[in-house]
Design a protein around this motif. Structure first.
Motif, PDB file in Angstrom:
ATOM      1  N   VAL A 192       2.587   7.477  -7.800  1.00 53.25           N
ATOM      2  CA  VAL A 192       1.738   6.929  -6.755  1.00 53.25           C
ATOM      3  C   VAL A 192       0.322   7.432  -6.996  1.00 53.25           C
ATOM      4  O   VAL A 192       0.093   8.639  -7.117  1.00 53.25           O
ATOM      5  N   HIS A 212      -1.588   2.776  -4.946  1.00 50.86           N
ATOM      6  CA  HIS A 212      -0.765   1.851  -5.724  1.00 50.86           C
ATOM      7  C   HIS A 212       0.167   2.667  -6.605  1.00 50.86           C
ATOM      8  O   HIS A 212      -0.013   3.879  -6.788  1.00 50.86           O
ATOM      9  N   ASP A 220       4.606   2.568   3.735  1.00 50.74           N
ATOM     10  CA  ASP A 220       3.264   2.581   3.161  1.00 50.74           C
ATOM     11  C   ASP A 220       2.321   3.557   3.863  1.00 50.74           C
ATOM     12  O   ASP A 220       2.604   4.071   4.946  1.00 50.74           O
ATOM     13  N   ASN A 267       0.826  -1.213   0.000  1.00 42.57           N
ATOM     14  CA  ASN A 267       0.000   0.000   0.000  1.00 42.57           C
ATOM     15  C   ASN A 267       0.867   1.274   0.000  1.00 42.57           C
ATOM     16  O   ASN A 267       0.853   2.006   0.979  1.00 42.57           O
ATOM     17  N   PRO A 268       1.584   1.605  -1.029  1.00 45.29           N
ATOM     18  CA  PRO A 268       1.590   0.942  -2.328  1.00 45.29           C
ATOM     19  C   PRO A 268       2.807   0.043  -2.565  1.00 45.29           C
ATOM     20  O   PRO A 268       2.918  -0.549  -3.631  1.00 45.29           O
TER      21      PRO A 268
END
Length: 568
Positions: free
Chosen positions: A379, A371, A364, A355-356
């Motif tokens: 991103v 993502h 994350d 995430n991502p």
């Protein structure tokens, strides 16, 4: 989904920093440290700056007016949010569609801001009359100034608005500094201005076309300040948006004295941090008697075992801050020598998914899904997490505080919150308001970050797929009712990632120096303590040389008394 770039949402992905394990000459961050960092006596490092600031002035109630018709209605609502956030520096803010303005309303406010985003939006005659017939400071930006027509001439305002000019405009010069401006794109047009009487109408900066042609960027005459464009079409640390903040200060609080403060935050401190490197960064600040903030999360997760089982085997995030006494000792040392804490979430990641990136803490997002687009390397924000709710987010915020306390961190030092990568849902922001209200000297919930906001979509609900990123040149009370202590300079980036270019200490210092055009500004940057501490020293020394004084983040307020309850 939204493609997140520096242009699209400044601050939405402010940093994606890898957790560094086994750094520092191959040292294991879980292994004992011999404490080789220099020790500076507490008496030599104490800051004379108070940790709280009394209200400096009475609140000015502010009114933001915006366009609602046509294809650009969403832009109008978006600009209203951005404007309301900035005007939260002056007092409580009311947002209102321009069509709902009634006669005499401006007189009930300390200042009014209207940003024209829809060409020939129907503007009530009573507002046009009140602009030139009252004493309330009015700031008008962008379109529709021509609807004032002969009122400007009859009122002796000394300037005349002309035609829209759509040629690429590439920079703005203001108070001796030069700022970037996007040369093309939607809403690029500017209104040409002619100053007929310089004794009445003062030119505010110059906008420069790609071919070298120059026009007045804005003008101030009597109670009216006019800017020839919307200042929100592009946001970056180098953009003319920074100068816009000074235009607002001069319009609404013209007696504001010059003051330039600075903040520094050590970022992504968690159970897997290297205590030796952390201590080295802290000592850079301690030796210079610089107050600082430490962003701390208490639970390290590596659900896929990216960094090996000793940092948490698959599906079992077992490394807690209270299990890392050397890291806690470094944090405690910082607290004893001019530091304070901002909670940086519970795990700084989300569940067992990428995430991502890889599910690892400090890499994350925690309160939003994202993502990486393989085609663009951007991103992309995907929306709130599956469990998203005020209750879910509040539980994580409270658990983080409980775990910090278990590790020995005094909770009276944890007065602020910072979402991972400055990205959170509307529900998370409301949870921050619930959990952190009153914890910062009895005031509103406080964040030390850049904000992410959501305009209403076509259905009227908040459009979570199109967040708006915004940074602030001074402290504000934003549309969530939070006090936002600003970070607006970014961080040192040695190797670029996801279309974020490397950033050197020199660039950060240059942006701090340029931002001094804002007569009462606060600059803030953050630093990852796994980097060479000499980079931190170079940055803080440069910011001081540029004329800023470092202060505690807990001393920065809007200057008006803010209750801890409902939003303005």
């Amino acid at each position: 989904m939204r493609r997140v770039t520096a242009m699209a949402a400044v601050g939405a992905v402010a940093v994606v920093a890898a957790v560094v394990l086994g750094v520092g000459g191959g040292a294991d961050p879980l292994a004992p440290t011999d404490g080789t960092s220099a020790v500076v006596p507490a008496s030599a490092s104490a800051s004379a700056t108070p940790t709280t600031t009394l209200p400096e002035r009475a609140a000015l109630p502010m009114l933001v007016l915006y366009d609602t018709s046509g294809a650009w209605s969403t832009v109008g609502q978006t600009d209203a949010i951005l404007s309301a956030n900035l005007l939260g520096h002056f007092g409580p803010v009311t947002r209102l569609p321009i069509g709902e303005y009634t006669a005499g309303m401006a007189a009930s406010f300390g200042g009014v801001l209207y940003v024209g985003t829809t060409f020939d939006e129907p503007i009530p005659t009573v507002f046009l009359d009140d602009v030139v017939g009252g004493a309330t400071p009015i700031v008008w930006a962008g379109l529709n100034i021509w609807q004032l027509g002969d009122r400007l001439t009859a009122g002796g305002y000394g300037f005349t608005p002309g035609l829209l000019d759509a040629r690429p405009m590439v920079k703005v010069r203001y108070e001796g500094a030069e700022f970037d401006r996007a040369a093309s794109g939607d809403s690029n047009e500017v209104v040409t201005l002619t100053v007929d009487n310089p004794a009445v109408a003062t030119t505010l900066g110059t906008i420069v076309a790609e071919d070298g042609t120059e026009f007045p960027w804005g003008v101030r005459a009597r109670n009216l300040t006019y800017l020839a464009e919307s200042p929100y079409t592009f946001l970056s640390e180098r953009d003319r948006y920074v100068a816009w903040a000074d235009v607002l200060l001069d319009a609404f609080t013209p007696g504001t004295p010059e003051r330039h403060r600075a903040l520094v935050r050590l970022e992504d401190i968690g159970p897997a941090s290297d205590p030796v490197l952390l201590r080295a960064s802290i000592d850079v600040l301690v030796k210079r008697r610089i107050p600082f903030t430490m962003a701390v999360y208490p639970l390290y997760a590596d659900p896929a075992g990216v960094h090996g089982t000793k940092y948490g085997s698959k599906g079992i995030p077992t490394l807690r801050l209270d299990q890392r006494p050397k890291v806690v000792a470094a944090i405690t040392y910082g607290l004893e020598h001019g530091g304070t804490i901002v909670s940086h979430g519970l795990t700084h990641q989300y569940g067992k998914v990428d995430n991502p990136y890889d599910g690892v803490s400090a890499n994350d997002f925690e309160f939003f899904r994202a993502h990486v687009d393989p085609a663009t390397d951007d991103v992309v924000l995907d929306g709130p997490v599956e469990e998203d709710s005020v209750e879910w987010a509040a539980d994580r915020l409270r658990t983080a505080r409980t775990m910090l306390a278990k590790a020995g961190i005094p909770l009276d030092e944890v007065r602020m919150f910072e979402p991972a990568h400055y990205t959170a849902s509307d529900a998370t922001y409301r949870a921050i308001g619930d959990v952190y209200a009153g914890l910062n000297s009895g005031g509103p919930a406080t964040r030390f970050d850049r904000g992410m906001y959501f305009a209403p979509g076509e259905s009227g609900d908040l459009d979570a797929d199109h967040p708006i990123g915004q940074f602030f040149p001074f402290a504000v009370r934003d549309v969530y009712g939070h006090l936002v202590v600003p970070e607006n300079l970014g961080n040192v980036i040695e190797v670029g990632y996801n279309n974020n270019d490397p950033r050197t200490p020199e660039e950060i210092v240059e942006n701090a120096r340029r931002s001094r055009v804002v007569r009462d500004n606060v600059v803030g940057f953050f630093f990852h303590p796994y980097l060479d501490a000499d980079l931190l020293a170079e940055t803080v020394d440069g910011i001081v040389a540029a004329g800023h004084e470092f202060v505690p983040s807990t001393s920065v307020t809007t200057g008006w008394d803010m209750p801890s309850s409902s939003p303005p």
